[in-house]
Design an enzyme around this catalytic site. Structure first.
Site, PDB file in Angstrom:
ATOM      1  N   LYS A  18       0.846  -1.187   0.000  1.00 27.16           N
ATOM      2  CA  LYS A  18       0.000   0.000   0.000  1.00 27.16           C
ATOM      3  C   LYS A  18       0.885   1.242   0.000  1.00 27.16           C
ATOM      4  O   LYS A  18       2.014   1.214   0.509  1.00 27.16           O
ATOM      5  CB  LYS A  18      -0.916   0.007   1.231  1.00 27.16           C
ATOM      6  CG  LYS A  18      -1.961   1.127   1.235  1.00 27.16           C
ATOM      7  CD  LYS A  18      -2.852   1.038   2.480  1.00 27.16           C
ATOM      8  CE  LYS A  18      -3.938   2.108   2.436  1.00 27.16           C
ATOM      9  NZ  LYS A  18      -4.697   2.184   3.700  1.00 27.16           N
ATOM     10  N   HIS A  40      -6.540   2.306  14.975  1.00 28.88           N
ATOM     11  CA  HIS A  40      -6.883   0.950  14.566  1.00 28.88           C
ATOM     12  C   HIS A  40      -5.709   0.026  14.839  1.00 28.88           C
ATOM     13  O   HIS A  40      -4.575   0.475  15.002  1.00 28.88           O
ATOM     14  CB  HIS A  40      -7.223   0.894  13.067  1.00 28.88           C
ATOM     15  CG  HIS A  40      -6.049   1.192  12.181  1.00 28.88           C
ATOM     16  ND1 HIS A  40      -5.524   2.454  12.021  1.00 28.88           N
ATOM     17  CD2 HIS A  40      -5.266   0.360  11.424  1.00 28.88           C
ATOM     18  CE1 HIS A  40      -4.485   2.402  11.210  1.00 28.88           C
ATOM     19  NE2 HIS A  40      -4.304   1.153  10.834  1.00 28.88           N
ATOM     20  N   ASP A  43      -3.922  -3.432  12.898  1.00 30.91           N
ATOM     21  CA  ASP A  43      -3.919  -4.035  11.564  1.00 30.91           C
ATOM     22  C   ASP A  43      -4.482  -5.463  11.632  1.00 30.91           C
ATOM     23  O   ASP A  43      -4.196  -6.200  12.580  1.00 30.91           O
ATOM     24  CB  ASP A  43      -2.497  -4.074  10.989  1.00 30.91           C
ATOM     25  CG  ASP A  43      -1.972  -2.687  10.648  1.00 30.91           C
ATOM     26  OD1 ASP A  43      -2.775  -1.740  10.575  1.00 30.91           O
ATOM     27  OD2 ASP A  43      -0.739  -2.561  10.455  1.00 30.91           O
ATOM     28  N   HIS A  52      -2.681   2.115  16.606  1.00 36.01           N
ATOM     29  CA  HIS A  52      -1.921   3.236  16.056  1.00 36.01           C
ATOM     30  C   HIS A  52      -2.825   4.140  15.220  1.00 36.01           C
ATOM     31  O   HIS A  52      -3.957   3.779  14.883  1.00 36.01           O
ATOM     32  CB  HIS A  52      -0.729   2.744  15.225  1.00 36.01           C
ATOM     33  CG  HIS A  52      -1.096   1.824  14.099  1.00 36.01           C
ATOM     34  ND1 HIS A  52      -1.527   0.519  14.286  1.00 36.01           N
ATOM     35  CD2 HIS A  52      -1.109   1.998  12.752  1.00 36.01           C
ATOM     36  CE1 HIS A  52      -1.767  -0.046  13.136  1.00 36.01           C
ATOM     37  NE2 HIS A  52      -1.531   0.829  12.166  1.00 36.01           N
TER      38      HIS A  52
END
Length: 334
Positions: free
Chosen positions: A201, A220, A222, A276
């Site tokens: 990404k 959030h 991962d 994070h």
């Protein structure tokens, strides 16, 4: 009129004097009110992978922080520079050229170019970011039609960097596995072995008129096993620990390793997925290049049998990764 026509945060940012209300975070999320400003913040561990105690230090960081930075990782500076060159080149293209690669989940195109303009969170709030993402491994999971043809060298740069990520991921899995008291290959096997999926990404955070009110990415963890993040030199990544948000300092040449949900599950909570978020800048564009390392969709992940006992029962359900992903994206209980 410019806002109605905007197809990306990048296009929107060039025409704004103030932050549109849909980008203003609730006060309890605003960076100015929640970032640690004390004199001596604790620092995220930086581990030299060539050192003798690297495995132990990575495991300690994975348990305490859920994140660490690595140097001595063996990824050549030239491969990093080339990945960054083609990524910056893509976001410098005219908007209509970038739109050629637009993702469209409704049409089944779940990889490609996109923007947070398209979708807010449950409160209707949007993050200040555009992005490009596509699978880079294994070959069966790669769809080159969503890879940009411009700038020149894009495919070669991504394929070369991916090769280094496959090796580095195996090494990280091996070290973290051994520190749990398992065979070195146990973690890689638990996540699908050679079928593990690598998703590259690029996050693009343009200058923001009121960065103290906005976020590039909301808080959030991962979904991945782990994420290998290549940052640029613009400050932005923050991690949550002991009730505070801390800046992750830029270390030249380092890669940032996030422990994701699947390692937390597989380790039965010994290692922690890191919460994070990303802040943005008033003057500078920030970019980052995360590689998300995921199990294949049909692969079942649960606590490793050797880490479950009467005194430490399983804390997580075993489930197919595609089902875990569906629940997480749709904010359903796991």
């Amino acid at each position: 009129m410019a806002r109605a026509a905007a197809q990306s945060v990048q296009a929107l940012a060039s025409s704004l004097g103030a932050l549109p209300p849909e980008f203003v975070r609730p006060e309890h999320e605003q960076p100015r009110a929640t970032t640690f400003r004390g004199a001596a913040p604790p620092e995220i561990p930086v581990v030299d992978m060539s050192s003798q105690d690297a495995g132990r230090r990575m495991a300690e960081a994975a348990a305490e922080w859920g994140i660490f930075q690595v140097t001595g990782h063996g990824v050549p500076a030239e491969a990093v520079a080339e990945l960054q060159r083609v990524g910056r080149g893509f976001f410098a293209l005219p908007q209509e050229e970038k739109q050629r690669y637009a993702m469209d989940p409704g049409e089944g195109r779940t990889e490609g170019y996109g923007s947070t303009l398209r979708k807010g969170d449950l409160e209707g709030k949007k993050a200040w970011a555009d992005f490009l993402f596509h699978n880079v491994a294994p070959p069966a999971a790669v769809n080159h039609s969503v890879w940009p043809e411009s700038p020149a060298g894009y495919r070669e740069a991504n394929e070369a960097y991916c090769g280094h990520m496959v090796r580095l991921t195996r090494e990280l899995f091996g070290r973290l596995s051994a520190e749990l008291g398992l065979e070195e290959g146990a973690m890689a096997e638990a996540f699908g072995g050679d079928d593990v999926v690598l998703l590259q990404k690029i996050n693009f955070y343009p200058p923001c008129p009121q960065p103290e009110l906005a976020l590039g990415l909301a808080p959030h963890t991962d979904m991945s096993t782990l994420t290998v993040l290549l940052p640029d030199e613009v400050q932005g990544l923050q991690v949550f620990k002991d009730g505070c948000w801390y800046d992750v300092n830029y270390v030249p040449g380092a890669l940032i390793i996030h422990i994701g949900d699947q390692i937390e599950i597989m380790s039965n909570g010994r290692y922690k997925a890191v919460l994070h978020r990303t802040t943005v800048s008033r003057e500078k564009t920030r970019m980052s290049w995360p590689v998300f390392v995921e199990p294949p969709p049909e692969h079942v992940v649960g606590p490793h049998p050797q880490l479950v006992a009467d005194e430490s029962p399983a804390k997580y359900k075993a489930k197919k990764f595609k089902d875990y992903k569906y629940c997480k994206i749709n904010k359903l209980p796991q």
